[in-house]
Structures are given as C-alpha cells and as structure tokens.
Design an enzyme around this catalytic site. Sequence first.
Site, PDB file in Angstrom:
ATOM      1  N   LYS A 211      43.204  46.628 -21.090  1.00  0.00           N
ATOM      2  CA  LYS A 211      43.201  47.299 -19.790  1.00  0.00           C
ATOM      3  C   LYS A 211      44.567  47.021 -19.161  1.00  0.00           C
ATOM      4  O   LYS A 211      44.680  46.575 -18.021  1.00  0.00           O
ATOM      5  CB  LYS A 211      42.038  46.751 -18.933  1.00  0.00           C
ATOM      6  CG  LYS A 211      41.828  47.434 -17.609  1.00  0.00           C
ATOM      7  CD  LYS A 211      41.183  48.805 -17.711  1.00  0.00           C
ATOM      8  CE  LYS A 211      41.205  49.503 -16.359  1.00  0.00           C
ATOM      9  NZ  LYS A 211      40.602  50.844 -16.401  1.00  0.00           N
ATOM     10  N   ASP A 244      37.698  50.875 -20.727  1.00  0.00           N
ATOM     11  CA  ASP A 244      36.713  51.768 -20.092  1.00  0.00           C
ATOM     12  C   ASP A 244      36.640  53.095 -20.850  1.00  0.00           C
ATOM     13  O   ASP A 244      35.557  53.559 -21.231  1.00  0.00           O
ATOM     14  CB  ASP A 244      37.032  51.975 -18.606  1.00  0.00           C
ATOM     15  CG  ASP A 244      38.470  52.395 -18.357  1.00  0.00           C
ATOM     16  OD1 ASP A 244      39.326  52.225 -19.253  1.00  0.00           O
ATOM     17  OD2 ASP A 244      38.761  52.906 -17.256  1.00  0.00           O
ATOM     18  N   ASP A 268      33.478  41.232 -26.388  1.00  0.00           N
ATOM     19  CA  ASP A 268      32.067  40.922 -26.171  1.00  0.00           C
ATOM     20  C   ASP A 268      31.315  42.194 -25.780  1.00  0.00           C
ATOM     21  O   ASP A 268      30.267  42.522 -26.341  1.00  0.00           O
ATOM     22  CB  ASP A 268      31.973  39.876 -25.049  1.00  0.00           C
ATOM     23  CG  ASP A 268      30.547  39.501 -24.706  1.00  0.00           C
ATOM     24  OD1 ASP A 268      29.749  39.306 -25.634  1.00  0.00           O
ATOM     25  OD2 ASP A 268      30.236  39.412 -23.503  1.00  0.00           O
TER      26      ASP A 268
HETATM   27  C1  IPM Z   1      28.052  36.826 -27.777  1.00  0.00           C
HETATM   28  C2  IPM Z   1      27.230  36.335 -26.619  1.00  0.00           C
HETATM   29  C3  IPM Z   1      27.870  35.072 -26.049  1.00  0.00           C
HETATM   30  C4  IPM Z   1      29.236  35.450 -25.508  1.00  0.00           C
HETATM   31  C5  IPM Z   1      27.018  34.349 -25.007  1.00  0.00           C
HETATM   32  C6  IPM Z   1      25.670  33.962 -25.565  1.00  0.00           C
HETATM   33  C7  IPM Z   1      27.705  33.156 -24.424  1.00  0.00           C
HETATM   34  O1  IPM Z   1      27.107  37.339 -25.664  1.00  0.00           O
HETATM   35  O2  IPM Z   1      28.239  36.066 -28.734  1.00  0.00           O
HETATM   36  O3  IPM Z   1      28.494  37.971 -27.745  1.00  0.00           O
HETATM   37  O4  IPM Z   1      29.365  35.830 -24.340  1.00  0.00           O
HETATM   38  O5  IPM Z   1      30.193  35.360 -26.246  1.00  0.00           O
HETATM   39 MG    MG Z   2      27.870  39.222 -26.297  1.00  0.00          MG
END
Ligand code: IPM
Ligand code: MG
Length: 372
Positions: A211, A244, A268
């Site tokens: 971003k 996005d 993530d």
């Molecule tokens: C992932 C999960 C984790 C993260 C959590 C459980 C802390 O969402 O492995 O994607 O945010 O990395």
């Molecule tokens: Mg995750």
Amino acid sequence: MAKYRIAWLPGDGIGVEVLEAAKVVLDRLALDADYLPGDIGWEFWCTEGDAFPERTVDLLKRVDAAVFGAITSKPAKDAEAALVPELKGRGLLYRSPIVRMRQLFDLYVCLRPIKAYPGNPLNYRDGLDLVVFRENTEDLYAGVEFSPVPRELADTLGKLAKGFGPFAKLSPDEYAISCKINTKRGSERIVRAAFEFARRHGRRKVTVVHKANVVRATDGLFLETAKQVAKLYPDIAVDDANVDAMTMWLLKNPFNYDVLVAPNLYGDIVSDLCAQMVGGLGFGCSGNIGDKLAVFEPTHGSAPKHAGLYKANPIATILAVKMMLDWLGETGKAQALEQAVAAVIKDGSVRTYDMGGSSTTLEMAGAIAARL
Ligand code: IPM
Ligand code: MG
C-alpha cells in the site's frame, strides 16, 4: 534413533483433533520420525501465565520440524480474567504463541499454497493454483505497541512528525500506537524466497502486494526492495498492486496471479481471502519456515465451539503435513499424500460438514490413509 525429530504441538480446540487426524496419515506413510509432544495453548496461559512455556521453546530447539494445531486466544481483558487467582494482577500479557514462535525462531517465510483440488464443491474457480509468500516476523506484527501512549513518545513524535499534530493534544489513554516496522533485510529475504520458489517451480509471475501509495515509508521500502530483488530474476515476470485493489482483482481475475508476496499483515489478510477461494479454512495450510526450523500448521484457528466434536475438516492440516514432507526432502511421500488427498476430494463420498457432507475428522483422515 529415528531419522527425524518432529515437535508435536496440538494446542487446543480443534487443534487436538486435526493433529490426531494428521497422525493417522503419517503413521500410514511410515515416516521414520519421533513425534515429541509439546505443551502449548490456552490452558497453559490460564495455569502458568504462559501459553508457550519455556520448556516448549527448548523442545523446538531440538527438532527438525514441528506440526502445530491451533490455539485459542482472547482479548487482553478476557485473558487476564481467565488466569488462576495466583496469577491475576501481575501484569502478565497474553501474546499469540504462533506469532512468538515465528519471531523467536526467525521463521521468516510464511508459505501458503492455494490450490483448487478438482471435485471440491467449495472451489470458487476450478483450476486455481496460487502461492502466497507472507513475511512472517515484522511489520505490524513487530509487537511494538503503546496503549496508553507514553508522554515521552508523544513529545518526540510531536517534534519529528508533522502528521502527529492532531494527536498531540490527546491524553495518553485517549489513543494507542502500534508500530509497523519493516526492514530491508526482512523485505529482501521474503521477496527472494518468493522468486526462488517461482524459479524452482516454473511459475511465471510474482506479484508484490503493498500500500505504498499511502503507507510510504514502510511499504515504500518493501516495494523498492522487491523491485531490486526482481532484477535478479529476469526470467520471472513481476508486477505489484495495492492491497485493497488486490482483493478485488483476486476475485475478479484470479487467473492473472501466480505467486504473491506481501508484508506480514497484508499477507495475513490476502491469504485468508485466497484460502476461501479454494474451500475455506478447511483447506488453507501454512508453513512457517526459517533457515533451521520450520513449523507447519493449518491456517484455521481453534474453533472452540467445534472442539471435541470431530467435525473439523483435517485436510488443511494434512496438506500442512504434506508441506513438511516436502521441506524434509521426503518428496515421494509428499507427492503420495497429496495424490491421496486429491483422490478423496475427487471421489466425493467422504466429505466433512464444510464440504456439505457428514463425515467426521477421523473418517476423512482414514479415507486419505486408505489411498496411501
Ligand atoms: C494466521 C493467523 C495468526 C496471524 C493469528 C492466529 C495470530 O491469523 O496464521 O494467519 O495473525 O498470523
Ligand atoms: Mg490469519
């Protein structure tokens, strides 16, 4: 002595059941390994004030790889309330064990394959085959956060950052600061990993997710570093997209993408979106990979409301085991396992609830093992 030492970390919730399922297929594959169970999870937070006790950290120093299930985590207030009375009021802070593990062992690559297996009724599009490389140790996950914000920090920011003006008058508990910290080294090594993977697996393109139009400093650094790295791989196409827009385009034109590389938080988010395109969290698998250790896990959480019901789909975990076998160099076993999973999905007579069926976690594992 067995060839491999593998830490076995079920955690809690459905983590326990999906690892039980994973063990069924590993036993069937007769991998020459010792599985060393480790304490980790919510219960250790409640009773010891640490969900990832030191003895488990030590265990991870002595193994070749680890398989991790899932762990319940709760907001700070609820976590404090769950502690045994002797531990309450000591200022203990709950931090996600998996995030700590990634940082402590420098598991800087989060590798998340996104593959639509033929016959999976949950596929958004058949034929999808993407791979997400998520930076796994820094960015907004750095753990440098302030709430309340110390005066000293506010004064310094007031002096150094123009944009801080509107916040300068707030009292310390009226706002909070989470630092997004990205390094050149961290950015470079994840982008390199993505390109190396692309080259090794005959992938055509790497897309850099960022971003940088708004988050100029950190994402600017990520993007610039990625462009430098890309020059070393003239055989592989590169492009980039704002995160996005990326989420829209992924849904609109998923076949335009191949390998994605992103800083931690965008990775993530984008990896959950991608997982949903190939069946959801019952199919999302993940490797947390460093130079010395790698930890493999399903992407899903502990789903406390399903715990003990043996209805969770173990395929995500079984595919994580497949990734581990690849990482260990057991490519024959990895291939056999993936073929068995693919065959069971295609056959369609054994399906867990998320796939519209009523098979249990262990029936799914049994069906996969039977094809090995
Ligand atoms: C992932 C999960 C984790 C993260 C959590 C459980 C802390 O969402 O492995 O994607 O945010 O990395
Ligand atoms: Mg995750």
